[in-house]
Scaffold this motif. Structure first.
Motif, short mmCIF file in Angstrom:
data_model
loop_
_atom_site.label_atom_id
_atom_site.label_comp_id
_atom_site.label_asym_id
_atom_site.label_seq_id
_atom_site.Cartn_x
_atom_site.Cartn_y
_atom_site.Cartn_z
N CYS A 121 51.03 48.39 35.60
CA CYS A 121 49.77 47.78 36.03
C CYS A 121 49.82 47.54 37.53
O CYS A 121 50.89 47.34 38.11
CB CYS A 121 49.56 46.47 35.29
SG CYS A 121 47.90 45.81 35.58
N LEU B 243 48.15 44.96 38.78
CA LEU B 243 48.04 43.50 38.93
C LEU B 243 49.19 42.85 38.16
O LEU B 243 49.94 43.54 37.45
CB LEU B 243 46.68 42.99 38.42
CG LEU B 243 45.43 43.52 39.14
CD1 LEU B 243 44.17 42.95 38.51
CD2 LEU B 243 45.48 43.21 40.63
N ARG B 244 49.32 41.55 38.26
CA ARG B 244 50.40 40.84 37.55
C ARG B 244 49.84 39.52 37.01
O ARG B 244 50.28 38.44 37.44
CB ARG B 244 51.56 40.52 38.51
CG ARG B 244 52.34 41.70 39.01
CD ARG B 244 53.26 42.26 37.91
NE ARG B 244 54.07 43.35 38.43
CZ ARG B 244 53.64 44.60 38.63
NH1 ARG B 244 52.38 44.92 38.33
NH2 ARG B 244 54.44 45.52 39.11
N CYS B 245 48.85 39.58 36.12
CA CYS B 245 48.23 38.34 35.63
C CYS B 245 49.31 37.42 35.06
O CYS B 245 50.16 37.87 34.29
CB CYS B 245 47.18 38.67 34.58
SG CYS B 245 45.93 39.78 35.23
N TYR C 19 49.45 35.08 32.81
CA TYR C 19 49.59 34.87 31.36
C TYR C 19 50.08 36.13 30.65
O TYR C 19 50.45 36.10 29.49
CB TYR C 19 48.25 34.42 30.75
CG TYR C 19 47.11 35.36 31.07
CD1 TYR C 19 46.93 36.53 30.36
CD2 TYR C 19 46.24 35.09 32.12
CE1 TYR C 19 45.92 37.42 30.68
CE2 TYR C 19 45.22 35.96 32.45
CZ TYR C 19 45.07 37.12 31.73
OH TYR C 19 44.07 37.99 32.05
N CYS C 20 50.04 37.26 31.37
CA CYS C 20 50.36 38.55 30.75
C CYS C 20 51.77 39.01 31.11
O CYS C 20 52.53 39.41 30.22
CB CYS C 20 49.35 39.59 31.21
SG CYS C 20 49.63 41.27 30.59
N MET C 21 52.13 38.94 32.39
CA MET C 21 53.39 39.53 32.85
C MET C 21 54.16 38.57 33.75
O MET C 21 53.57 37.71 34.39
CB MET C 21 53.10 40.75 33.74
CG MET C 21 52.53 41.91 33.03
SD MET C 21 52.48 43.30 34.16
CE MET C 21 51.64 44.49 33.13
N GLY D 118 48.94 47.66 29.65
CA GLY D 118 48.96 48.05 31.05
C GLY D 118 47.54 48.39 31.55
O GLY D 118 46.57 48.09 30.90
N GLU D 119 47.51 48.99 32.70
CA GLU D 119 46.21 49.36 33.23
C GLU D 119 46.00 50.86 33.04
O GLU D 119 46.67 51.67 33.69
CB GLU D 119 46.12 48.96 34.72
CG GLU D 119 44.90 49.45 35.44
CD GLU D 119 43.60 49.19 34.68
OE1 GLU D 119 43.44 48.14 34.03
OE2 GLU D 119 42.72 50.08 34.72
N ASN E 223 41.29 46.58 34.10
CA ASN E 223 41.17 45.42 35.00
C ASN E 223 40.13 45.65 36.09
O ASN E 223 39.90 44.77 36.92
CB ASN E 223 42.54 45.06 35.61
CG ASN E 223 43.11 46.17 36.50
OD1 ASN E 223 42.37 46.99 37.03
ND2 ASN E 223 44.42 46.17 36.65
N SER F 23 50.82 44.07 27.43
CA SER F 23 50.67 45.32 28.18
C SER F 23 51.44 46.47 27.54
O SER F 23 51.14 47.63 27.77
CB SER F 23 51.15 45.12 29.62
OG SER F 23 52.45 44.56 29.61
FE1 SF4 Z 1 46.48 41.71 34.02
FE2 SF4 Z 1 45.74 43.68 32.35
FE3 SF4 Z 1 47.63 44.06 34.16
FE4 SF4 Z 1 48.13 42.46 32.10
S1 SF4 Z 1 47.76 44.62 31.98
S2 SF4 Z 1 48.67 42.13 34.27
S3 SF4 Z 1 46.10 41.55 31.83
S4 SF4 Z 1 45.50 43.57 34.56
#
Ligand code: SF4
Ligand code: SAM
Length: 331
Positions: free
Chosen positions: A26, A28-30, A32-34, A72-73, A103, A327
Motif C-alpha cells: 500500500c 498509505l499506512r492507516c 488502524y490497518c498497518m 492492500g491498495e 484508497n 490488507s
Molecule cells: Fe489504509 Fe487501505 Fe492501505 Fe490499509 S490497505 S493502509 S486501509 S489505504
C-alpha cells in the motif's frame, strides 16, 4: 464446461461473493490497518495475474456472481488494469458485478480505465476530510488528492461509496458532516467499526467506537429510514430520507451477521480464507499448480467443508483475533 456444482458450505450458506486481495502493499499506512514499518510479502510469493484470473474464473463457474478487487491498495499493482479488463469480460456473462475498494490515491489516473473495463461501483476509503486528521490517520496521505480522485471517478460515471472507519477522538465528530457532504455530492457512506486484525503500533481498543452510538447521534440530525438492502456481509443499511443516498453500518463487533455470510477471500499469495475472523484456510495456489482445475475444484470443496459458523472478534482481547492484517486478507 457443463454446470459445475455451486459452492455451498457445511452450514448451508451459498457462497456467491469473492474478495481478492491483489497485493498486500500500500502507498498509505492507516494506523488502524498497518504498522508504520510493515514487512510485505516477497514478490515471488504472489500469484501471477494469470493465476488470479484463472482462480477467479473457476469461482465464477462455481456460482460466484460478485467479485471485489481490494488489497492492500489494488491500484499499486502495476498490472491490475489487465486483471480488471479480463474479469470485466465476465460481467453480464456469469458475473453480476465487478467492484473495487481503493484508497483513492491513484484514482484520478485510473477512473476512466475502470469504467471502460466494466466496473460500475467502487468503494473509496476516506476517514476524514480534514487535511491534518487525514494525514495523521494515514500517516502521510494527502486528502485533496484523494478527494480529487473521488470526483474524477464520479465524473467518469462510477458510482462511489465512501468507507469511513469510526475512530474515537480522531474522526467521530466528523461523521455527520461527512454524511452531509456525501448527500450533497451523490455518494453513499459506509461506517466501519475497527476490527482486531493483525498487530499495529497502537491499541485498537483506545480508538474503538460502537456504531450504535454514532447511529444514535446521526438519527438526531438526519431522517434515517431502515432499508432492506443486504450484501450478505456485516452491513445494515438506511436511506437518508428525501434523498437517494444510503448509509451503511458495518459493525461486526456489535451486530451479528454470520448467519447470512455469503463470502470468501483470496489473498495475493493464493490462500483462500473462508472467514475474516478465523485462520481456516485452503492453499489454492498449490492446488492449482499441482492439480490444475481439478485440483482447484477439490480445494474449493474442502474450503466449503471447513467454513466456520461465525467470527469470534473481541476488541478488548490482548491479541488480535487473527494475526494477519486486513490488507493481506482483503478488506
Ligand atoms: Fe489504509 Fe487501505 Fe492501505 Fe490499509 S490497505 S493502509 S486501509 S489505504
Ligand atoms: N487500500 C484500500 C482502501 O483502503 O480502501 C483497500 C484495502 S483496505 C484493507 C479495505 C477497507 O478495510 C478500508 O475501508 C479500510 O478502511 C478497512 N480496514 C482496514 N483495516 C481495518 C480494520 N482493522 N478494521 C476495520 N476496517 C479496516
Amino acid at each position: 464446461m457443463a454446470c459445475a456444482p455451486a459452492l455451498i458450505d457445511r452450514h448451508g450458506r451459498t457462497i456467491s461473493y469473492l474478495r481478492i486481495s491483489v497485493t498486500d502493499r500500500c502507498d498509505l499506512r492507516c494506523r488502524y490497518c498497518m504498522a508504520e514499518q510493515m514487512t510485505f510479502l516477497p514478490r515471488t510469493a504472489l500469484l501471477s495475474l494469470d493465476e488470479i484470473a484463472v482462480i477467479a474464473e473457476r469461482f465464477i463457474a462455481r456460482g460466484i456472481t460478485r467479485i471485489r478487487l481490494t488489497g492492500g491498495e489494488p491500484l499499486v499493482r502495476r498490472d491490475v488494469g489487465d486483471l480488471v479488463r479480463r474479469l470485466g469480460y465476465h460481467v453480464g456473462a456469469g458475473l453480476d458485478e465487478l467492484t473495487m475498494t481503493t484508497n483513492g490515491n491513484r484514482l484520478a489516473d485510473h477512473a476512466g480505465d475502470l469504467i471502460e473495463a466494466g466496473i460500475r461501483r467502487i468503494n473509496v476509503s476516506l476517514d476524514s476530510r480534514d487535511p491534518e486528521t487525514f494525514r495523521y490517520i494515514t500517516r502521510h496521505g494527502d486528502v485533496e488528492r484523494v478527494i480529487g480522485g473521488i470526483f474524477a471517478a464520479r465524473d467518469a460515471g462510477l458510482s462511489v461509496k465512501i468507507n469511513m472507519v469510526a475512530l474515537r477522538g480522531l474522526n467521530d465528530t466528523e461523521v455527520a458532516p461527512m454524511l452531509d457532504w456525501c448527500v450533497e455530492h451523490g455518494f453513499d457512506l459506509s461506517l466501519i467499526e475497527t476490527m482486531p486484525l493483525g498487530a499495529i503500533d497502537e491499541d485498537r481498543a483506545d480508538r474503538f467506537v460502537p456504531l450504535t452510538r454514532i447511529f444514535d447521534d446521526l438519527s438526531g440530525c438526519f431522517p434515517l429510514v431502515s432499508d432492506t438492502h443486504r450484501s450478505g456481509g456485516p452491513a445494515r443499511y438506511w436511506r437518508v430520507g428525501g434523498t437517494e443516498r444510503r448509509l451503511g453500518l458495518i459493525s461486526p463487533l456489535t451486530a451479528n451477521f454470520c448467519d447470512t455470510c455469503n463470502r470468501v477471500r483470496l489473498t495475493t499469495e493464493g490462500i483462500l480464507y473462508t472467514c475474516l475472523g478465523h485462520d481456516d484456510r485452503v492453499d489454492l495456489k498449490r492446488a492449482l499448480r499441482e492439480g490444475g482445475l481439478a485440483g482447484l475444484d477439490a480445494a474449493l470443496d474442502r474450503a466449503m467443508a471447513t467454513k466456520p459458523a461465525r467470527h469470534d472478534f473481541d476488541i478488548a482481547a490482548a491479541t488480535p483475533a487473527v494475526s494477519r492484517h486486513m490488507s493481506v486478507t482483503g478488506g
